[in-house]
Motif scaffolding. Structure first.
Motif, PDB file in Angstrom:
ATOM      1  N   LEU A 267       0.831  -1.211   0.000  1.00  0.00           N
ATOM      2  CA  LEU A 267       0.000   0.000   0.000  1.00  0.00           C
ATOM      3  C   LEU A 267       0.865   1.261   0.000  1.00  0.00           C
ATOM      4  O   LEU A 267       0.565   2.239  -0.697  1.00  0.00           O
ATOM      5  CB  LEU A 267      -0.920   0.004   1.224  1.00  0.00           C
ATOM      6  CG  LEU A 267      -2.185  -0.860   1.149  1.00  0.00           C
ATOM      7  CD1 LEU A 267      -2.844  -0.937   2.517  1.00  0.00           C
ATOM      8  CD2 LEU A 267      -3.156  -0.307   0.117  1.00  0.00           C
ATOM      9  N   ALA A 268       1.946   1.230   0.792  1.00  0.00           N
ATOM     10  CA  ALA A 268       2.773   2.430   0.940  1.00  0.00           C
ATOM     11  C   ALA A 268       3.471   2.804  -0.360  1.00  0.00           C
ATOM     12  O   ALA A 268       3.566   3.988  -0.712  1.00  0.00           O
ATOM     13  CB  ALA A 268       3.806   2.218   2.043  1.00  0.00           C
ATOM     14  N   ILE A 269       3.966   1.810  -1.106  1.00  0.00           N
ATOM     15  CA  ILE A 269       4.798   2.121  -2.273  1.00  0.00           C
ATOM     16  C   ILE A 269       4.066   1.911  -3.602  1.00  0.00           C
ATOM     17  O   ILE A 269       4.684   1.959  -4.667  1.00  0.00           O
ATOM     18  CB  ILE A 269       6.096   1.288  -2.252  1.00  0.00           C
ATOM     19  CG1 ILE A 269       5.788  -0.209  -2.301  1.00  0.00           C
ATOM     20  CG2 ILE A 269       6.936   1.624  -1.040  1.00  0.00           C
ATOM     21  CD1 ILE A 269       7.029  -1.089  -2.327  1.00  0.00           C
ATOM     22  N   GLN A 270       2.739   1.742  -3.558  1.00  0.00           N
ATOM     23  CA  GLN A 270       1.994   1.408  -4.773  1.00  0.00           C
ATOM     24  C   GLN A 270       2.034   2.510  -5.840  1.00  0.00           C
ATOM     25  O   GLN A 270       1.917   2.222  -7.038  1.00  0.00           O
ATOM     26  CB  GLN A 270       0.529   1.096  -4.425  1.00  0.00           C
ATOM     27  CG  GLN A 270      -0.235   2.258  -3.816  1.00  0.00           C
ATOM     28  CD  GLN A 270      -1.669   1.881  -3.473  1.00  0.00           C
ATOM     29  OE1 GLN A 270      -2.307   1.148  -4.205  1.00  0.00           O
ATOM     30  NE2 GLN A 270      -2.168   2.368  -2.342  1.00  0.00           N
ATOM     31  N   ASP A 271       2.200   3.771  -5.460  1.00  0.00           N
ATOM     32  CA  ASP A 271       2.164   4.868  -6.424  1.00  0.00           C
ATOM     33  C   ASP A 271       3.551   5.364  -6.838  1.00  0.00           C
ATOM     34  O   ASP A 271       3.661   6.295  -7.631  1.00  0.00           O
ATOM     35  CB  ASP A 271       1.374   6.058  -5.848  1.00  0.00           C
ATOM     36  CG  ASP A 271      -0.091   5.720  -5.649  1.00  0.00           C
ATOM     37  OD1 ASP A 271      -0.626   4.942  -6.462  1.00  0.00           O
ATOM     38  OD2 ASP A 271      -0.695   6.218  -4.682  1.00  0.00           O
ATOM     39  N   LEU A 272       4.618   4.758  -6.296  1.00  0.00           N
ATOM     40  CA  LEU A 272       5.973   5.246  -6.576  1.00  0.00           C
ATOM     41  C   LEU A 272       6.485   4.699  -7.898  1.00  0.00           C
ATOM     42  O   LEU A 272       6.176   3.574  -8.291  1.00  0.00           O
ATOM     43  CB  LEU A 272       6.925   4.848  -5.438  1.00  0.00           C
ATOM     44  CG  LEU A 272       6.518   5.278  -4.025  1.00  0.00           C
ATOM     45  CD1 LEU A 272       7.618   4.932  -3.039  1.00  0.00           C
ATOM     46  CD2 LEU A 272       6.194   6.760  -3.965  1.00  0.00           C
ATOM     47  N   LYS A 273       7.304   5.495  -8.582  1.00  0.00           N
ATOM     48  CA  LYS A 273       7.838   5.107  -9.884  1.00  0.00           C
ATOM     49  C   LYS A 273       9.342   5.408  -9.953  1.00  0.00           C
ATOM     50  O   LYS A 273       9.811   6.377  -9.362  1.00  0.00           O
ATOM     51  CB  LYS A 273       7.135   5.877 -11.003  1.00  0.00           C
ATOM     52  CG  LYS A 273       5.641   5.622 -11.104  1.00  0.00           C
ATOM     53  CD  LYS A 273       5.021   6.453 -12.200  1.00  0.00           C
ATOM     54  CE  LYS A 273       3.506   6.240 -12.266  1.00  0.00           C
ATOM     55  NZ  LYS A 273       2.882   7.068 -13.323  1.00  0.00           N
ATOM     56  N   GLY A 274      10.046   4.584 -10.709  1.00  0.00           N
ATOM     57  CA  GLY A 274      11.455   4.829 -10.997  1.00  0.00           C
ATOM     58  C   GLY A 274      12.306   5.052  -9.763  1.00  0.00           C
ATOM     59  O   GLY A 274      12.252   4.271  -8.812  1.00  0.00           O
ATOM     60  N   PRO A 275      13.102   6.142  -9.738  1.00  0.00           N
ATOM     61  CA  PRO A 275      13.976   6.429  -8.593  1.00  0.00           C
ATOM     62  C   PRO A 275      13.209   6.600  -7.278  1.00  0.00           C
ATOM     63  O   PRO A 275      13.786   6.453  -6.203  1.00  0.00           O
ATOM     64  CB  PRO A 275      14.653   7.753  -8.995  1.00  0.00           C
ATOM     65  CG  PRO A 275      14.560   7.794 -10.485  1.00  0.00           C
ATOM     66  CD  PRO A 275      13.271   7.114 -10.833  1.00  0.00           C
ATOM     67  N   GLU A 276      11.904   6.924  -7.375  1.00  0.00           N
ATOM     68  CA  GLU A 276      11.103   7.086  -6.156  1.00  0.00           C
ATOM     69  C   GLU A 276      11.017   5.789  -5.368  1.00  0.00           C
ATOM     70  O   GLU A 276      10.835   5.818  -4.146  1.00  0.00           O
ATOM     71  CB  GLU A 276       9.689   7.552  -6.519  1.00  0.00           C
ATOM     72  CG  GLU A 276       9.608   8.969  -7.045  1.00  0.00           C
ATOM     73  CD  GLU A 276       8.190   9.370  -7.375  1.00  0.00           C
ATOM     74  OE1 GLU A 276       7.945  10.580  -7.510  1.00  0.00           O
ATOM     75  OE2 GLU A 276       7.316   8.485  -7.496  1.00  0.00           O
ATOM     76  N   ILE A 277      11.144   4.647  -6.061  1.00  0.00           N
ATOM     77  CA  ILE A 277      11.027   3.354  -5.370  1.00  0.00           C
ATOM     78  C   ILE A 277      12.139   3.193  -4.340  1.00  0.00           C
ATOM     79  O   ILE A 277      11.905   2.812  -3.190  1.00  0.00           O
ATOM     80  CB  ILE A 277      11.063   2.187  -6.384  1.00  0.00           C
ATOM     81  CG1 ILE A 277       9.836   2.247  -7.300  1.00  0.00           C
ATOM     82  CG2 ILE A 277      11.105   0.845  -5.671  1.00  0.00           C
ATOM     83  CD1 ILE A 277       9.875   1.240  -8.436  1.00  0.00           C
ATOM     84  N   GLY A 278      13.391   3.513  -4.743  1.00  0.00           N
ATOM     85  CA  GLY A 278      14.515   3.410  -3.813  1.00  0.00           C
ATOM     86  C   GLY A 278      14.375   4.378  -2.652  1.00  0.00           C
ATOM     87  O   GLY A 278      14.619   4.031  -1.494  1.00  0.00           O
ATOM     88  N   GLN A 279      13.976   5.637  -2.960  1.00  0.00           N
ATOM     89  CA  GLN A 279      13.779   6.636  -1.908  1.00  0.00           C
ATOM     90  C   GLN A 279      12.678   6.187  -0.951  1.00  0.00           C
ATOM     91  O   GLN A 279      12.813   6.267   0.275  1.00  0.00           O
ATOM     92  CB  GLN A 279      13.396   7.979  -2.535  1.00  0.00           C
ATOM     93  CG  GLN A 279      14.520   8.665  -3.282  1.00  0.00           C
ATOM     94  CD  GLN A 279      15.396   9.499  -2.366  1.00  0.00           C
ATOM     95  OE1 GLN A 279      15.184   9.567  -1.165  1.00  0.00           O
ATOM     96  NE2 GLN A 279      16.393  10.149  -2.943  1.00  0.00           N
TER      97      GLN A 279
END
Length: 515
Positions: A381-393
């Motif tokens: 749920l927390a990381i469902q909207d993250l993309k690209g470099p945002e995933i690592g952050q």
């Protein structure tokens, strides 16, 4: 680009193995502290810095791991972290003084911080978009089971060998993980290479998060704000956090990209990860102390009690991932997990001084099922909207919040135990008087028993008073631990509404970066 076939599975094995190095090391050392204390001639307060130093270094690096992965390449950073962690594990086992061991544990924490979040980011990018729930479930095996089995492994190693081997066992695992990472993990572009380094951001992050973690780790043992350095670090942490957030929002090249907080699911997920850490690490902290200090269990016996629950988590995790893939709302599963955790706490809050291993089996199994229903859905749920470099952050911040939640949980529950201990003792002592027939009968019976063994009336009365004091101490501790279980359970229960502030999606998959 997602991997397929054998390569997908070998990368999954690699990153889970590497993350287990860090996660098991979080708790495995705790059971060895008394032996290290005696071997190196240190006080308990000094040797506790082995855990504190590791945790502080770890929690400073976690939010930076996304930036470091972007700057040096995720594979390069991950591989370097594994190699450094393995080398420093050898140095920890070879340490000849406490100062050396604390220094090496801090370096181990720095390397370990680069393992957990980077491992999760690599795993998410390795699996196809529609299978990310399963990938998160597999990663959750290490994240949930690692802290649980750490004391078991540590207790077993200490039974057959000595404390250096709790570090040496990391070496072959680290070598295997490094080889597999070098051979199979795909290199990612160094997107941050050549860009300015936000040295002020790094300094403020280290100051703010390091001070906060130190306060949480040492506050209770140092009597909180009665100790000047705890007060100073508390002030530093508050102003440091505010200055760090201001700095990262103002600079063009931040260490931590707070712009990802625009995603509501991620922002709320930070709080739910904090609650997860509170429950996961807080319960693992309370239960061994309760069993060893009050019921007289050995560290190995306590670890063996935790094992069936960890096994349930291992079995359930893949099924949770499959359920997510089939469209079961993550909110519903996480709600079930929080309710099961509350049931676990409620059952343990009814423990008595005669409780045995059989009384703890089902509560711990229920906890194991609950944790499997919590970690994967909450992370997804927390990381469902993250993309690209945002995933690592996002992975770094999410893991940092879980770690801080655990530290806060341990500090809060330790303080609660201290405060409630005084309350329950005073309450019990109010019943120790000549007007309480139950006390009088019990006290007289003890006197007669001691006199029957040949002691004089005066000695028998003195020994009966000491026996009653021992009973009061045990009952006080029992009631105090019962309170701690209740608080941990209620915090989890009252956090359920947060889940429904996050987005519902039929298939809660995470968009991944395609290079």
């Amino acid at each position: 680009m997602a991997e397929t076939g054998f390569k997908k599975w070998i990368i999954t094995f690699t990153v889970i193995t590497a993350s287990l190095l860090e996660l098991i090391d979080t708790t495995i050392v705790n059971v060895a502290l008394p032996q290290i204390q005696g071997n190196l001639g240190a006080t308990l307060e000094d040797v506790a810095w082995l855990s504190t130093g590791y945790a502080v270094a770890n929690v400073i690096i976690l939010p930076m791991s996304g930036w470091l992965g972007n700057r040096f390449g995720r594979k390069n950073y991950f591989l370097t972290s594994i190699i450094v962690f393995t080398i420093v594990s050898f140095l920890c086992g070879n340490a000849t003084s406490l100062d050396e061991l604390i220094l090496f544990r801090i370096l181990q924490g720095v390397a370990g911080g680069g393992l957990i979040a980077t491992a999760q980011a690599i795993l998410i990018e390795t699996w196809p978009r529609e299978d990310v729930g399963i990938a998160t479930a597999l990663f959750g095996l290490g994240a949930v089971v690692g802290p649980t089995v750490g004391p078991t492994i540590g207790g077993y190693i200490l039974d057959i060998s000595s404390w250096p081997w709790i570090f040496y066992v990391n070496i072959p695992v680290g070598i295997l993980a490094a080889y597999c990472t070098y051979t199979f993990v795909r290199a990612t572009p160094k997107e941050g290479k050549g860009m300015p380094i936000d040295w002020w951001g790094i300094a403020l992050l280290a100051l703010a998060v390091g001070s906060l973690q130190t306060v949480l780790e040492k506050g209770e043992s140092e009597d909180w704000f009665a100790t000047p350095y705890i007060t100073l670090l508390s002030v530093v942490s508050v102003f440091g956090v505010l200055l760090f957030i201001w700095r990262e929002l103002a600079t063009d090249h931040p260490i931590v990209n707070f712009k990802i907080m625009r995603h509501r699911s991620f922002s709320v997920g930070m709080f739910t990860s904090f609650v997860l850490g509170f429950g996961l690490y807080g319960s693992v902290f309370i239960f061994p102390i309760f069993c060893q200090n009050l019921l007289g269990f050995t560290p190995l016996q306590t670890g063996e009690l935790l094992f069936p629950g960890g096994l349930c988590t291992i079995i359930m995790m893949p099924f949770i991932g499959i359920m997510l893939k089939k469209g079961v709302p993550a909110q519903f599963m996480a709600t079930g997990g929080m309710l099961l955790f509350f049931v676990f706490c409620w059952m343990l809050s009814n423990s008595t001084l005669s409780s045995g291993t059989g009384d703890f089996f089902w509560p711990l199994v229920i906890r194991g099922f609950g944790m499997s229903l919590l970690f994967v859905p909450l992370t997804t749920l927390a990381i469902q909207d993250l993309k690209g470099p945002e995933i690592g952050q996002g992975s770094g911040l999410n893991n940092m919040m879980r770690q801080l939640g655990g530290s806060f949980g341990i500090a809060a529950l330790t303080t609660l135990i201290h405060v409630r201990q005084g309350f329950h003792r005073n309450n019990l002592l109010s019943h120790i008087n000549g007007y309480n027939t139950a006390f009088v009968e019990r006290f007289n019976m003890l006197i007669k028993n001691f006199m029957g063994k040949g002691f004089s009336a005066g000695d028998a009365e003195h020994m009966a008073a000491k026996a009653m004091e021992g009973t009061i101490v045990k009952q006080t501790l029992l009631l105090t631990y019962d309170d701690a279980y209740w608080v941990a359970g209620l915090i989890m229960l009252f956090s359920i509404p947060l889940l429904y502030l996050q987005k519902f999606k039929k298939n809660v998959a995470v968009p991944v970066d395609v290079h």
